[in-house]
Scaffold this active site. Structure first.
Site, PDB file in Angstrom:
ATOM      1  N   GLU A  38       0.760  -0.945   0.240  1.00  0.00           N
ATOM      2  CA  GLU A  38      -0.133  -0.030  -0.035  1.00  0.00           C
ATOM      3  C   GLU A  38       1.228   1.790   0.390  1.00  0.00           C
ATOM      4  OE1 GLU A  38      -3.274   0.100  -0.818  1.00  0.00           O
ATOM      5  OE2 GLU A  38      -3.361  -1.455  -0.357  1.00  0.00           O
ATOM      6  N   TYR A 119      -6.158   6.956   3.864  1.00  0.00           N
ATOM      7  CA  TYR A 119      -6.085   5.847   2.139  1.00  0.00           C
ATOM      8  C   TYR A 119      -6.213   4.515   3.001  1.00  0.00           C
ATOM      9  CZ  TYR A 119      -5.445   2.684  -0.867  1.00  0.00           C
ATOM     10  OH  TYR A 119      -4.823   1.449  -1.469  1.00  0.00           O
ATOM     11  N   ASP A 137      -9.526   5.710  -2.977  1.00  0.00           N
ATOM     12  CA  ASP A 137      -8.145   6.318  -3.449  1.00  0.00           C
ATOM     13  C   ASP A 137      -8.681   6.882  -5.023  1.00  0.00           C
ATOM     14  OD1 ASP A 137      -9.073   3.998  -5.035  1.00  0.00           O
ATOM     15  OD2 ASP A 137      -6.960   3.627  -5.510  1.00  0.00           O
TER      16      ASP A 137
END
Length: 353
Positions: A38, A119, A137
């Site tokens: 991520e 996020y 996102d």
DNA sequence: TATTCGTGGGG
DNA sequence: TCCCCAAGAAT
């Protein structure tokens, strides 16, 4: 009114992308692997991330391994991927997580860690820990704006879009599969609901998409006009010692390319450098070869660099002030993309530009 | 809220 | 060629 989560999950079960950080269906992923992917995927394409991700997992199979590594090694491994604050925060976050004995499982706790924002906290919570939250996102933002035909321009509309997106998982089917639902949204945005020319005909949500029914899906989300990119100029000096080493110094720990290595050079300013002026910043008085220019486009400015090259006569390195750096093999340095370009330019014939 | 912060690929 | 953009965060 939320779209059919079941339809999206059925589509995902058939069409989901196979990616190295994704666990097999029904298996719990390693939170460390999810977090690492991520961070790397922030503003970065899947294609660019894959090799870096594999290299990091090879070098640092566990969060403890990463936490115990020197920051320099982490920056070296990250070199070329961009947004280097991510690498610095990655290292700091690994140390925190290692102290905590692992990653926290809630959004609020994840938000307290360096490099983890709204996020990423939700992405980790949903994907690694099965929390029923929707990570918003760019993909999810685009899908949501089209789904509800939200025509207000970004970035002002961002919070309103996120508010809408937060309810996308209201259905029981989505609540039962938070990890798959989040990643299904990513895959929908990446392969069907693409920025240009979306494939609405094959979209599992086409029947409930207001943007599609109004014929404006492809034009959403609307974005506010960007401002022009200024130009900056500089010069850098590639000085070799004849033993395979290059003179390199470390940039300040924060800011642009923070903590990365560079050949010594001038300031990057808005006006061109006269050659004599540029050469006055050289680390050593010698016959510098003008190797031409390198152009590099950053997010917020375009940079034109003149590259000068020279080889140090044997036994003269004692006269170089240490503020210009030390001689090291370039392969071991943490070199940004623009600095790799400079070294490449120094090796090329000037005419081949 | 607005800026700062990289890089490479695709249309 | 140029412009757009990509699983955003920090300040």
């Amino acid at each position: 009114m939320t779209p059919d989560a079941s339809a999206l999950l059925r589509w995902y079960d058939t069409h989901r992308r196979i990616l190295p950080w994704r666990s097999l269906p029904g298996q719990r992923p390693d939170p460390y692997a999810v977090w690492l992917s991520e961070i790397m995927l922030q503003q970065t394409t899947v294609k660019a991330v894959i090799d870096y991700y594999n290299r990091f997992l090879t070098h640092y199979p566990t969060v403890q391994g990463l936490a115990n590594a020197p920051l320099e090694d982490v920056l070296h491994l990250w070199a070329g991927l961009g947004y280097y604050a991510r690498a610095r925060n990655l290292h700091a976050c690994a140390r925190r997580a290692s102290e905590l004995g692992g990653f926290p499982e809630t959004v609020d706790a994840l938000l307290t860690l360096p490099g983890i924002g709204a996020y990423t906290a939700r992405a980790i919570a949903a994907i690694a820990f099965g929390q029923p939250v929707v990570p918003v996102d760019g993909n999810v933002e685009r899908v949501t704006a089209r789904l509800y035909a939200m025509e207000d321009p970004l970035p002002a509309s961002r919070s309103r879009i996120a508010q809408q997106a937060a309810h996308l998982n209201a259905d029981a089917e989505a609540q039962a599969r938070p990890s798959d639902f989040a990643q299904a949204l990513f895959d929908l945005g990446a392969t069907i609901c693409t920025p240009r020319a979306p494939s609405c005909l094959t979209c599992p949500w086409r029947t409930s998409c207001i943007g599609q029914s109004r014929g404006i899906a492809a034009s959403l989300p609307v974005k506010a006009p960007k401002q022009a990119r200024p130009v900056r100029y500089g010069a850098h000096f590639v000085l070799r010692d004849g033993k395979g080493n290059v003179l390199l110094r470390q940039r300040p720990p924060k800011g642009l390319l923070g903590g990365m290595d560079e050949c010594p050079g001038t300031e990057w300013r808005s006006t061109r450098w006269a050659e004599e002026d540029a050469l006055s910043h050289a680390p050593f008085l010698t016959q510098w070869q003008d190797r031409g220019t390198v152009t590099h486009v950053f997010t917020h400015f375009t940079l034109h660099l003149t590259v000068y090259e020279a080889t140090l006569p044997a036994g003269h390195n004692a006269g170089i002030n240490q503020s210009f750096g030390t001689f090291r093999p370039a392969e071991r340095a943490a070199l940004s993309g623009v600095m790799k370009k400079c070294l490449l330019r120094a090796d090329q014939d000037v005419e081949t530009t």
